[in-house]
Design a protein around this motif. Structure first.
Motif, PDB file in Angstrom:
ATOM      1  N   ASN A   1       0.824  -1.217   0.000  1.00  0.00           N
ATOM      2  CA  ASN A   1       0.000   0.000   0.000  1.00  0.00           C
ATOM      3  C   ASN A   1       0.855   1.263   0.000  1.00  0.00           C
ATOM      4  O   ASN A   1       0.363   2.337   0.274  1.00  0.00           O
ATOM      5  CB  ASN A   1      -0.952   0.013   1.192  1.00  0.00           C
ATOM      6  N   PHE A   2       2.141   1.090  -0.297  1.00  0.00           N
ATOM      7  CA  PHE A   2       3.010   2.269  -0.329  1.00  0.00           C
ATOM      8  C   PHE A   2       4.149   2.018  -1.310  1.00  0.00           C
ATOM      9  O   PHE A   2       4.715   0.930  -1.352  1.00  0.00           O
ATOM     10  CB  PHE A   2       3.586   2.558   1.056  1.00  0.00           C
ATOM     11  N   SER A   3       4.466   3.018  -2.106  1.00  0.00           N
ATOM     12  CA  SER A   3       5.576   2.897  -3.059  1.00  0.00           C
ATOM     13  C   SER A   3       6.410   4.166  -3.026  1.00  0.00           C
ATOM     14  O   SER A   3       5.938   5.234  -2.644  1.00  0.00           O
ATOM     15  CB  SER A   3       5.053   2.635  -4.474  1.00  0.00           C
ATOM     16  N   PHE A   4       7.684   4.045  -3.397  1.00  0.00           N
ATOM     17  CA  PHE A   4       8.589   5.192  -3.406  1.00  0.00           C
ATOM     18  C   PHE A   4       9.707   4.941  -4.410  1.00  0.00           C
ATOM     19  O   PHE A   4       9.938   3.806  -4.843  1.00  0.00           O
ATOM     20  CB  PHE A   4       9.177   5.430  -2.009  1.00  0.00           C
ATOM     21  N   LYS A   5      10.383   6.003  -4.764  1.00  0.00           N
ATOM     22  CA  LYS A   5      11.516   5.893  -5.680  1.00  0.00           C
ATOM     23  C   LYS A   5      12.822   6.020  -4.908  1.00  0.00           C
ATOM     24  O   LYS A   5      12.910   6.787  -3.950  1.00  0.00           O
ATOM     25  CB  LYS A   5      11.437   6.972  -6.765  1.00  0.00           C
ATOM     26  N   ALA A   6      13.810   5.230  -5.322  1.00  0.00           N
ATOM     27  CA  ALA A   6      15.115   5.252  -4.650  1.00  0.00           C
ATOM     28  C   ALA A   6      16.219   5.078  -5.679  1.00  0.00           C
ATOM     29  O   ALA A   6      16.024   4.418  -6.705  1.00  0.00           O
ATOM     30  CB  ALA A   6      15.190   4.136  -3.611  1.00  0.00           C
ATOM     31  N   GLU A   7      17.363   5.694  -5.394  1.00  0.00           N
ATOM     32  CA  GLU A   7      18.520   5.559  -6.277  1.00  0.00           C
ATOM     33  C   GLU A   7      19.304   4.304  -5.928  1.00  0.00           C
ATOM     34  O   GLU A   7      19.633   4.061  -4.775  1.00  0.00           O
ATOM     35  CB  GLU A   7      19.426   6.788  -6.165  1.00  0.00           C
ATOM     36  N   THR A   8      19.620   3.514  -6.922  1.00  0.00           N
ATOM     37  CA  THR A   8      20.333   2.261  -6.735  1.00  0.00           C
ATOM     38  C   THR A   8      21.806   2.508  -6.413  1.00  0.00           C
ATOM     39  O   THR A   8      22.469   3.302  -7.084  1.00  0.00           O
ATOM     40  CB  THR A   8      20.232   1.391  -8.003  1.00  0.00           C
ATOM     41  N   GLU A   9      22.302   1.849  -5.390  1.00  0.00           N
ATOM     42  CA  GLU A   9      23.724   1.908  -5.046  1.00  0.00           C
ATOM     43  C   GLU A   9      24.488   0.784  -5.752  1.00  0.00           C
ATOM     44  O   GLU A   9      25.516   0.995  -6.361  1.00  0.00           O
ATOM     45  CB  GLU A   9      23.902   1.776  -3.530  1.00  0.00           C
ATOM     46  N   MET A  10      23.956  -0.449  -5.614  1.00  0.00           N
ATOM     47  CA  MET A  10      24.548  -1.625  -6.253  1.00  0.00           C
ATOM     48  C   MET A  10      23.560  -2.771  -6.124  1.00  0.00           C
ATOM     49  O   MET A  10      22.537  -2.655  -5.443  1.00  0.00           O
ATOM     50  CB  MET A  10      25.884  -2.006  -5.604  1.00  0.00           C
ATOM     51  N   SER A  11      23.861  -3.899  -6.796  1.00  0.00           N
ATOM     52  CA  SER A  11      22.991  -5.069  -6.686  1.00  0.00           C
ATOM     53  C   SER A  11      23.835  -6.337  -6.718  1.00  0.00           C
ATOM     54  O   SER A  11      24.964  -6.342  -7.202  1.00  0.00           O
ATOM     55  CB  SER A  11      21.960  -5.083  -7.826  1.00  0.00           C
ATOM     56  N   GLU A  12      23.263  -7.411  -6.162  1.00  0.00           N
ATOM     57  CA  GLU A  12      23.944  -8.709  -6.127  1.00  0.00           C
ATOM     58  C   GLU A  12      22.970  -9.778  -6.607  1.00  0.00           C
ATOM     59  O   GLU A  12      21.867  -9.898  -6.073  1.00  0.00           O
ATOM     60  CB  GLU A  12      24.399  -9.047  -4.706  1.00  0.00           C
ATOM     61  N   MET A  13      23.374 -10.562  -7.598  1.00  0.00           N
ATOM     62  CA  MET A  13      22.537 -11.645  -8.093  1.00  0.00           C
ATOM     63  C   MET A  13      22.785 -12.899  -7.268  1.00  0.00           C
ATOM     64  O   MET A  13      23.943 -13.303  -7.062  1.00  0.00           O
ATOM     65  CB  MET A  13      22.846 -11.915  -9.578  1.00  0.00           C
ATOM     66  N   LEU A  14      21.709 -13.519  -6.776  1.00  0.00           N
ATOM     67  CA  LEU A  14      21.827 -14.724  -5.948  1.00  0.00           C
ATOM     68  C   LEU A  14      21.236 -15.951  -6.622  1.00  0.00           C
ATOM     69  O   LEU A  14      21.081 -16.987  -5.984  1.00  0.00           O
ATOM     70  CB  LEU A  14      21.123 -14.497  -4.596  1.00  0.00           C
ATOM     71  N   GLY A  15      20.905 -15.845  -7.903  1.00  0.00           N
ATOM     72  CA  GLY A  15      20.324 -16.971  -8.617  1.00  0.00           C
ATOM     73  C   GLY A  15      18.823 -16.821  -8.735  1.00  0.00           C
ATOM     74  O   GLY A  15      18.319 -16.275  -9.714  1.00  0.00           O
ATOM     75  N   SER A  16      18.096 -17.293  -7.728  1.00  0.00           N
ATOM     76  CA  SER A  16      16.641 -17.199  -7.761  1.00  0.00           C
ATOM     77  C   SER A  16      16.138 -15.827  -7.318  1.00  0.00           C
ATOM     78  O   SER A  16      14.972 -15.492  -7.495  1.00  0.00           O
ATOM     79  CB  SER A  16      16.019 -18.272  -6.863  1.00  0.00           C
ATOM     80  N   SER A  17      17.012 -15.028  -6.726  1.00  0.00           N
ATOM     81  CA  SER A  17      16.657 -13.683  -6.278  1.00  0.00           C
ATOM     82  C   SER A  17      17.876 -12.782  -6.397  1.00  0.00           C
ATOM     83  O   SER A  17      18.964 -13.229  -6.765  1.00  0.00           O
ATOM     84  CB  SER A  17      16.160 -13.706  -4.824  1.00  0.00           C
ATOM     85  N   GLN A  18      17.689 -11.518  -6.096  1.00  0.00           N
ATOM     86  CA  GLN A  18      18.817 -10.588  -6.095  1.00  0.00           C
ATOM     87  C   GLN A  18      18.611  -9.551  -4.997  1.00  0.00           C
ATOM     88  O   GLN A  18      17.499  -9.263  -4.579  1.00  0.00           O
ATOM     89  CB  GLN A  18      18.998  -9.922  -7.462  1.00  0.00           C
ATOM     90  N   ILE A  19      19.735  -9.044  -4.520  1.00  0.00           N
ATOM     91  CA  ILE A  19      19.725  -8.014  -3.484  1.00  0.00           C
ATOM     92  C   ILE A  19      20.080  -6.683  -4.128  1.00  0.00           C
ATOM     93  O   ILE A  19      21.096  -6.569  -4.821  1.00  0.00           O
ATOM     94  CB  ILE A  19      20.752  -8.326  -2.371  1.00  0.00           C
ATOM     95  N   VAL A  20      19.236  -5.694  -3.914  1.00  0.00           N
ATOM     96  CA  VAL A  20      19.515  -4.364  -4.425  1.00  0.00           C
ATOM     97  C   VAL A  20      19.704  -3.422  -3.235  1.00  0.00           C
ATOM     98  O   VAL A  20      18.951  -3.474  -2.258  1.00  0.00           O
ATOM     99  CB  VAL A  20      18.381  -3.863  -5.360  1.00  0.00           C
ATOM    100  N   TYR A  21      20.742  -2.605  -3.285  1.00  0.00           N
ATOM    101  CA  TYR A  21      21.067  -1.660  -2.218  1.00  0.00           C
ATOM    102  C   TYR A  21      20.713  -0.252  -2.676  1.00  0.00           C
ATOM    103  O   TYR A  21      21.011   0.151  -3.814  1.00  0.00           O
ATOM    104  CB  TYR A  21      22.549  -1.744  -1.869  1.00  0.00           C
ATOM    105  N   PHE A  22      20.074   0.504  -1.787  1.00  0.00           N
ATOM    106  CA  PHE A  22      19.625   1.855  -2.116  1.00  0.00           C
ATOM    107  C   PHE A  22      19.658   2.687  -0.838  1.00  0.00           C
ATOM    108  O   PHE A  22      19.873   2.163   0.262  1.00  0.00           O
ATOM    109  CB  PHE A  22      18.210   1.822  -2.697  1.00  0.00           C
TER     110      PHE A  22
END
Length: 352
Positions: free
Chosen positions: A289-310
């Protein structure tokens, strides 16, 4: 089988409290995991239960009997050490058979028990080898086998899987759980690996600086941490913590704001600022019920998912998103405000 109980147990080294007034009950046939970072005191607790460390204050009971002054060999426990503690001049078979020989079992019974344990731990083909001929993982399995054959009242395990490779560690986690179910014995297991704790324990006890911070079902402790330490320790990546202000029933994160629901208003009515906590996997939820915009710092691919840092409010946060989530310079992330937890800015204790 046996219940293990610690009552107001304290351990002091050189005038410093290593264990501070710990009280804990491990139920009969339960698999309890003591988890915490290196140096938090979890192994000291295990060694005091075993009788390998003296208690400064308090009492320890095994099967209803105070064991403070009982010799380790008479406590009917088995201890699996991190560093194997095998006899180098004995074969695998002899190492596993040794505690049974000390109990003067017949050769036939010894042979049966050793071979049963070897089958469970995939050691059948290694029974004639000496420890120096084994890998680290194989040595640790021998140490487990030596404990298994005794069928004690309580199993104590001090990071037994830490020297295994990742694949074997996963396999052994499952084998130890199967073993616990089969033997129906009380297990107390020490680890710094939160994955082991969350996947293996019937209950977990999170320890920091010699104090048990929280005890409970793994899922409950993970989803309802009692303070910032527990929330930040469990989870990979850890829970995000963001400083925010409260005004007119609205949370403000450096200009990013949303309204509190009725329950949250009641919880936070006396606060002007709090620390907001949210798990990385709670971002980009379907029911949001809430959304926002963020600038990406970096990301890590883990196969079935990925981690994005912001960044949020000058704090680097992480979100666990689907592998097919398209990573761009500016992301639109979503979350459900009902998934938020709130912590006292001064004490770090969760606001309930």
């Amino acid at each position: 089988m046996a219940q293990v109980e610690l009552k107001n147990v304290t351990k002091i080294y050189d005038k410093k409290k290593i264990i501070d007034n710990v009280s804990l009950t491990v139920n009969d046939k339960e698999f309890l995991v003591l988890v915490g970072s290196s140096g938090c005191g979890k192994s000291t607790i295990l060694r005091m239960i075993a009788g390998l460390e003296d208690i400064t204050e308090g009492q320890i009971f095994i099967d209803g009997k105070c064991v403070n002054n009982i010799h380790p060999k008479d406590r009917d426990i088995a201890f699996v050490f991190q560093n194997y503690a095998l006899y180098p001049h004995m074969s695998v078979y002899e190492n596993m058979a040794f505690p049974l020989k000390m109990r003067k079992l017949s050769k036939k019974d010894i042979d049966t028990k050793v071979k049963e344990a070897a089958e469970i731990l995939s050691l059948t083909d290694l029974l004639e080898r000496k420890p120096k001929q084994l890998s680290g993982g194989q040595r640790q399995r021998v140490a487990l086998g030596r404990a298994i054959v005794r069928k004690p009242k309580v199993f104590l395990m001090d990071e037994p899987l830490s020297n295994l490779d990742a694949k074997l560690r996963v396999q052994m986690r499952a084998e130890i759980k199967k073993l616990h179910k089969k033997l129906e014995t009380t297990f107390i297991y020490v680890t710094h690996d939160q994955t082991e704790a969350l996947t293996m324990g019937d209950r977990i006890a999170v320890i920091d600086k010699g104090i048990i911070q929280q005890t409970g079902l793994p899922s409950f402790v993970y989803n309802s941490p009692i303070n910032k330490f527990v929330g930040g320790f469990l989870g990979s990546p850890a829970m995000n913590f963001i400083n925010c202000n409260i005004k007119n029933n609205t949370i403000d994160i450096n200009g990013l704001s949303f309204e509190l629901n009725l329950t949250q208003r009641q919880k936070l009515s006396n606060y002007s600022s709090v620390i907001l906590g949210i798990r990385p996997e709670k971002f980009n939820t379907v029911n949001n019920n809430f959304s926002f915009k963020a600038e990406t710092e970096m990301s890590e691919m883990l196969g079935s998912s990925q981690i994005v840092y912001f960044k949020m409010n000058n704090t680097v946060c992480s979100a666990c998103v689907n592998a097919d989530f398209k990573i761009t310079t500016t992301l639109k992330l979503k979350f459900n405000t009902n998934d938020l937890l709130f912590f006292n800015s001064e004490t770090g204790i969760r606001i309930l």
